[in-house]
Design a protein around this motif. Structure first.
Motif, PDB file in Angstrom:
ATOM      1  N   LEU A  36       0.815  -1.216   0.000  1.00 19.87           N
ATOM      2  CA  LEU A  36       0.000   0.000   0.000  1.00 19.87           C
ATOM      3  C   LEU A  36       0.849   1.266   0.000  1.00 19.87           C
ATOM      4  CD1 LEU A  36      -2.993  -0.606   2.426  1.00 19.87           C
ATOM      5  CD2 LEU A  36      -2.972  -0.591  -0.068  1.00 19.87           C
ATOM      6  N   GLN A  37       2.038   1.175   0.562  1.00 19.84           N
ATOM      7  CA  GLN A  37       2.910   2.353   0.619  1.00 19.84           C
ATOM      8  C   GLN A  37       4.355   1.916   0.442  1.00 19.84           C
ATOM      9  OE1 GLN A  37       2.075   5.744   3.246  1.00 19.84           O
ATOM     10  NE2 GLN A  37       4.012   5.264   4.219  1.00 19.84           N
ATOM     11  N   VAL A  38       5.096   2.734  -0.302  1.00 13.88           N
ATOM     12  CA  VAL A  38       6.521   2.517  -0.532  1.00 13.88           C
ATOM     13  C   VAL A  38       7.217   3.849  -0.275  1.00 13.88           C
ATOM     14  CG1 VAL A  38       8.257   1.869  -2.239  1.00 13.88           C
ATOM     15  CG2 VAL A  38       6.012   0.783  -2.298  1.00 13.88           C
ATOM     16  N   ARG A  39       8.322   3.816   0.471  1.00 18.38           N
ATOM     17  CA  ARG A  39       9.060   5.053   0.795  1.00 18.38           C
ATOM     18  C   ARG A  39      10.555   4.804   0.631  1.00 18.38           C
ATOM     19  NH1 ARG A  39       8.145   7.064   6.621  1.00 18.38           N
ATOM     20  NH2 ARG A  39       6.073   7.465   5.791  1.00 18.38           N
ATOM     21  N   PHE A  40      11.227   5.755  -0.036  1.00 23.24           N
ATOM     22  CA  PHE A  40      12.685   5.679  -0.202  1.00 23.24           C
ATOM     23  C   PHE A  40      13.243   7.081  -0.369  1.00 23.24           C
ATOM     24  CE2 PHE A  40      10.746   5.211  -4.355  1.00 23.24           C
ATOM     25  CZ  PHE A  40      11.496   6.050  -5.174  1.00 23.24           C
ATOM     26  N   THR A  41      14.554   7.179  -0.300  1.00 20.20           N
ATOM     27  CA  THR A  41      15.229   8.470  -0.452  1.00 20.20           C
ATOM     28  C   THR A  41      15.893   8.514  -1.822  1.00 20.20           C
ATOM     29  OG1 THR A  41      15.624   8.573   1.913  1.00 20.20           O
ATOM     30  CG2 THR A  41      16.962  10.014   0.538  1.00 20.20           C
ATOM     31  N   GLU A  42      15.695   9.627  -2.512  1.00 17.55           N
ATOM     32  CA  GLU A  42      16.260   9.828  -3.845  1.00 17.55           C
ATOM     33  C   GLU A  42      16.838  11.235  -3.905  1.00 17.55           C
ATOM     34  OE1 GLU A  42      17.460   9.007  -7.556  1.00 17.55           O
ATOM     35  OE2 GLU A  42      16.267   7.573  -6.442  1.00 17.55           O
ATOM     36  N   GLY A  43      18.142  11.332  -4.072  1.00 13.10           N
ATOM     37  CA  GLY A  43      18.784  12.640  -4.184  1.00 13.10           C
ATOM     38  C   GLY A  43      18.562  13.525  -2.976  1.00 13.10           C
ATOM     39  N   GLY A  44      18.515  12.953  -1.792  1.00 13.15           N
ATOM     40  CA  GLY A  44      18.332  13.720  -0.567  1.00 13.15           C
ATOM     41  C   GLY A  44      16.883  14.023  -0.232  1.00 13.15           C
ATOM     42  N   SER A  45      15.951  13.644  -1.103  1.00 12.74           N
ATOM     43  CA  SER A  45      14.527  13.862  -0.858  1.00 12.74           C
ATOM     44  C   SER A  45      13.840  12.529  -0.597  1.00 12.74           C
ATOM     45  CB  SER A  45      13.860  14.523  -2.067  1.00 12.74           C
ATOM     46  OG  SER A  45      14.413  15.781  -2.317  1.00 12.74           O
ATOM     47  N   THR A  46      12.817  12.568   0.243  1.00 21.15           N
ATOM     48  CA  THR A  46      12.035  11.368   0.522  1.00 21.15           C
ATOM     49  C   THR A  46      10.925  11.258  -0.510  1.00 21.15           C
ATOM     50  OG1 THR A  46      12.515  11.485   2.868  1.00 21.15           O
ATOM     51  CG2 THR A  46      10.592  10.198   2.232  1.00 21.15           C
ATOM     52  N   VAL A  47      10.845  10.091  -1.131  1.00 22.15           N
ATOM     53  CA  VAL A  47       9.805   9.815  -2.116  1.00 22.15           C
ATOM     54  C   VAL A  47       8.862   8.793  -1.502  1.00 22.15           C
ATOM     55  CG1 VAL A  47       9.325   8.898  -4.422  1.00 22.15           C
ATOM     56  CG2 VAL A  47      11.413  10.231  -4.020  1.00 22.15           C
ATOM     57  N   GLU A  48       7.567   9.082  -1.566  1.00 19.71           N
ATOM     58  CA  GLU A  48       6.581   8.180  -0.985  1.00 19.71           C
ATOM     59  C   GLU A  48       5.461   7.952  -1.996  1.00 19.71           C
ATOM     60  OE1 GLU A  48       5.413   8.407   3.297  1.00 19.71           O
ATOM     61  OE2 GLU A  48       3.480   8.953   2.410  1.00 19.71           O
ATOM     62  N   MET A  49       5.147   6.698  -2.228  1.00 25.94           N
ATOM     63  CA  MET A  49       4.027   6.332  -3.105  1.00 25.94           C
ATOM     64  C   MET A  49       3.003   5.598  -2.256  1.00 25.94           C
ATOM     65  SD  MET A  49       5.991   4.997  -6.517  1.00 25.94           S
ATOM     66  CE  MET A  49       7.047   3.853  -5.626  1.00 25.94           C
ATOM     67  N   ARG A  50       1.743   6.015  -2.362  1.00 22.03           N
ATOM     68  CA  ARG A  50       0.685   5.372  -1.601  1.00 22.03           C
ATOM     69  C   ARG A  50      -0.445   5.008  -2.554  1.00 22.03           C
ATOM     70  NH1 ARG A  50      -1.709   7.753   3.907  1.00 22.03           N
ATOM     71  NH2 ARG A  50       0.426   7.233   4.512  1.00 22.03           N
ATOM     72  N   PHE A  51      -0.904   3.777  -2.438  1.00 25.69           N
ATOM     73  CA  PHE A  51      -1.981   3.285  -3.289  1.00 25.69           C
ATOM     74  C   PHE A  51      -3.268   3.260  -2.483  1.00 25.69           C
ATOM     75  CE2 PHE A  51       1.968   1.532  -4.856  1.00 25.69           C
ATOM     76  CZ  PHE A  51       1.903   1.840  -6.205  1.00 25.69           C
ATOM     77  N   LYS A  52      -4.344   3.755  -3.084  1.00 26.26           N
ATOM     78  CA  LYS A  52      -5.641   3.799  -2.414  1.00 26.26           C
ATOM     79  C   LYS A  52      -6.676   3.111  -3.291  1.00 26.26           C
ATOM     80  CE  LYS A  52      -4.640   7.962   0.130  1.00 26.26           C
ATOM     81  NZ  LYS A  52      -5.250   9.066   0.801  1.00 26.26           N
TER      82      LYS A  52
END
Length: 95
Positions: A36-52
């Motif tokens: 449902l959710q994936v979180r990682f760091t890319e280039g110093g920024s946090t990227v978060e994907m959430r599926f609803k």
């Protein structure tokens, strides 16, 4: 997460070049462990994907039909030639 019981996992993904990325994944137990959710760091920024509104319904076959006016190109060069021709003739939308 959004009313779903999840198991939070930390996984390490390795790409074809051997670069590793740590990823946090929230797998919903009642949804066949769907992430449902994936979180990682890319280039110093946090990227978060959430599926609803996750559904496992079989999609209609019509969703996989080619759109009207679809043009198949044999390679990228042929595609670019078509785009340039449309631009030269005043057309704005490439297909």
């Amino acid at each position: 997460l959004d009313g779903q019981a999840c198991v939070k996992n930390q996984v390490t993904l390795t790409d074809a070049k051997g670069q590793k990325r740590d990823v946090l994944v929230w797998n919903a137990t009642a949804l066949k462990d769907f992430p449902l959710q994936v979180r990682f760091t890319e280039g110093g920024s946090t990227v978060e994907m959430r599926f609803k509104q996750v559904k496992f319904d079989k999609p209609e076959a019509s969703q996989f039909e080619l759109p009207t006016g679809y043009t198949k190109y044999t390679d990228f060069q042929q595609f670019m030639q078509s785009v340039m021709q449309k631009m030269m003739s005043g057309g704005h939308n490439a297909q």
